[in-house]
Design a protein around this motif. Sequence first.
Motif, PDB file in Angstrom:
ATOM      1  N   ARG A 261       0.821  -1.212   0.000  1.00 39.84           N
ATOM      2  CA  ARG A 261       0.000   0.000   0.000  1.00 39.84           C
ATOM      3  C   ARG A 261       0.862   1.273   0.000  1.00 39.84           C
ATOM      4  O   ARG A 261       0.372   2.355   0.288  1.00 39.84           O
ATOM      5  CB  ARG A 261      -0.939  -0.005   1.213  1.00 39.84           C
ATOM      6  CG  ARG A 261      -1.882  -1.195   1.235  1.00 39.84           C
ATOM      7  CD  ARG A 261      -3.032  -0.999   2.204  1.00 39.84           C
ATOM      8  NE  ARG A 261      -2.569  -0.626   3.527  1.00 39.84           N
ATOM      9  CZ  ARG A 261      -2.051  -1.471   4.417  1.00 39.84           C
ATOM     10  NH1 ARG A 261      -1.918  -2.742   4.109  1.00 39.84           N
ATOM     11  NH2 ARG A 261      -1.678  -1.050   5.594  1.00 39.84           N
ATOM     12  N   CYS A 262       2.152   1.124  -0.347  1.00 39.72           N
ATOM     13  CA  CYS A 262       2.989   2.319  -0.401  1.00 39.72           C
ATOM     14  C   CYS A 262       2.704   3.098  -1.691  1.00 39.72           C
ATOM     15  O   CYS A 262       2.152   2.554  -2.640  1.00 39.72           O
ATOM     16  CB  CYS A 262       4.468   1.949  -0.319  1.00 39.72           C
ATOM     17  SG  CYS A 262       5.073   0.962  -1.682  1.00 39.72           S
ATOM     18  N   SER A 263       3.096   4.373  -1.728  1.00 41.90           N
ATOM     19  CA  SER A 263       2.861   5.208  -2.908  1.00 41.90           C
ATOM     20  C   SER A 263       3.823   6.381  -2.859  1.00 41.90           C
ATOM     21  O   SER A 263       4.320   6.740  -1.778  1.00 41.90           O
ATOM     22  CB  SER A 263       1.427   5.735  -2.919  1.00 41.90           C
ATOM     23  OG  SER A 263       1.249   6.667  -1.857  1.00 41.90           O
ATOM     24  N   SER A 292      13.343   3.489   0.367  1.00 40.15           N
ATOM     25  CA  SER A 292      12.982   2.116  -0.012  1.00 40.15           C
ATOM     26  C   SER A 292      11.862   1.626   0.896  1.00 40.15           C
ATOM     27  O   SER A 292      11.943   1.763   2.120  1.00 40.15           O
ATOM     28  CB  SER A 292      14.212   1.222   0.141  1.00 40.15           C
ATOM     29  OG  SER A 292      13.866  -0.122  -0.058  1.00 40.15           O
ATOM     30  N   CYS A 293      10.813   1.075   0.291  1.00 38.93           N
ATOM     31  CA  CYS A 293       9.708   0.528   1.095  1.00 38.93           C
ATOM     32  C   CYS A 293      10.176  -0.772   1.736  1.00 38.93           C
ATOM     33  O   CYS A 293      10.647  -1.672   1.048  1.00 38.93           O
ATOM     34  CB  CYS A 293       8.486   0.270   0.222  1.00 38.93           C
ATOM     35  SG  CYS A 293       7.151  -0.564   1.125  1.00 38.93           S
ATOM     36  N   GLU A 294      10.058  -0.878   3.066  1.00 39.89           N
ATOM     37  CA  GLU A 294      10.569  -2.079   3.727  1.00 39.89           C
ATOM     38  C   GLU A 294       9.706  -3.296   3.434  1.00 39.89           C
ATOM     39  O   GLU A 294      10.149  -4.429   3.588  1.00 39.89           O
ATOM     40  CB  GLU A 294      10.692  -1.856   5.234  1.00 39.89           C
ATOM     41  CG  GLU A 294       9.416  -1.450   5.920  1.00 39.89           C
ATOM     42  CD  GLU A 294       9.673  -0.921   7.329  1.00 39.89           C
ATOM     43  OE1 GLU A 294      10.809  -1.060   7.798  1.00 39.89           O
ATOM     44  OE2 GLU A 294       8.749  -0.383   7.930  1.00 39.89           O
ATOM     45  N   PHE A 295       8.486  -3.077   2.986  1.00 42.51           N
ATOM     46  CA  PHE A 295       7.614  -4.208   2.653  1.00 42.51           C
ATOM     47  C   PHE A 295       7.902  -4.745   1.252  1.00 42.51           C
ATOM     48  O   PHE A 295       8.142  -5.927   1.076  1.00 42.51           O
ATOM     49  CB  PHE A 295       6.147  -3.790   2.731  1.00 42.51           C
ATOM     50  CG  PHE A 295       5.638  -3.606   4.123  1.00 42.51           C
ATOM     51  CD1 PHE A 295       5.264  -4.699   4.889  1.00 42.51           C
ATOM     52  CD2 PHE A 295       5.526  -2.344   4.677  1.00 42.51           C
ATOM     53  CE1 PHE A 295       4.792  -4.544   6.176  1.00 42.51           C
ATOM     54  CE2 PHE A 295       5.053  -2.168   5.970  1.00 42.51           C
ATOM     55  CZ  PHE A 295       4.684  -3.272   6.715  1.00 42.51           C
ATOM     56  N   CYS A 296       7.830  -3.872   0.233  1.00 48.64           N
ATOM     57  CA  CYS A 296       7.899  -4.367  -1.148  1.00 48.64           C
ATOM     58  C   CYS A 296       9.199  -4.008  -1.845  1.00 48.64           C
ATOM     59  O   CYS A 296       9.404  -4.369  -2.998  1.00 48.64           O
ATOM     60  CB  CYS A 296       6.714  -3.859  -1.959  1.00 48.64           C
ATOM     61  SG  CYS A 296       6.785  -2.087  -2.308  1.00 48.64           S
TER      62      CYS A 296
END
Length: 309
Positions: A261-263, A292-296
């Motif tokens: 759900r990052c953007s 950097s998104c830690e999830f994706c």
Amino acid sequence: MRNTDKVLPFYLTGEEGNTPRIRGRIARLHHASNAILSRHDYPDIVAGLCAETMALTSILASMMSFEGVFTVQAKGDGAIKTLMADMTDDGAMRCYAAFGDDDMLGDAYQGPALLPRLTGSGYMAFTVDHQVTNRRYQGIVELDGPHLGDAATAWYKNSEQLSSLVMTLAEKTDDGWVSSALMLQQIATSGGKSDDDLYTQPEEMDAASQDLWHTAMTLCSSVKPEELLDTSLPLDQLVYRLFGTIGAHSQPERDVRDQCRCSPEKVETMLDGLSSEQRDSLADENGRLVVSCEFCKTERAFDLANYTS
Ligand SMILES: [Zn+2]
């Protein structure tokens, strides 16, 4: 037919009668969880624990009957520092782990992972974010049971005062990780409970419900790991195989998918909230802020000059 990346809700009525007395969830994840894990290069023991956490999160999130996000987060002082997965009511899942020295992680995954050895002392937080009302409920339990499911069982016991059982497991196959979770929970027979009322007062169980609960526990103990993890076995068939003698009723399956759900907008908002000193300290030598998104693992670059001019 794909029998993975699904959560199947079901209920048990007992041999006679139509009254739901036990609610259940069974989940099996494969493609979605592997897509998520493929962006991280986790050691097997961490990947296996992540796979279990995603299976657990999928069944807990599927209990929400409103727009929202369910988050499972374990924090410890052992080799694994953070273990986090969340899922929306409509099945968008994500997960990540933070861990220390590889040597402390020890052996390969032989599941179900023994939490205390990996996390040390710590806690597990279960958080429900209600999207429409912006309300947040959080329950925290100590990580004192051996398995992930024990923490979820303890949380249900604390928050709902209803007998529950939650189990999770995972396995690394030639075709990647397969994980599963199974949950049973008594339904209050007096007073009633709506699905969006997450916290209720203790309720009395009648004798028939108590008997059914004990039978269901016995049947649960006969579940074989290979049945839970068999991607060729549809979940409704498995539920019927396990609980068919005590009035098993399947409900429509829910999909689980790999979706962060990052953007860019969310990252910009985060950067806007930092002081110029904080932004300076994060910028590289070319004056770029790379987030950097830690999830994706999606990387987004921003020009520091846009902020400091
Ligand atoms: Zn992301």
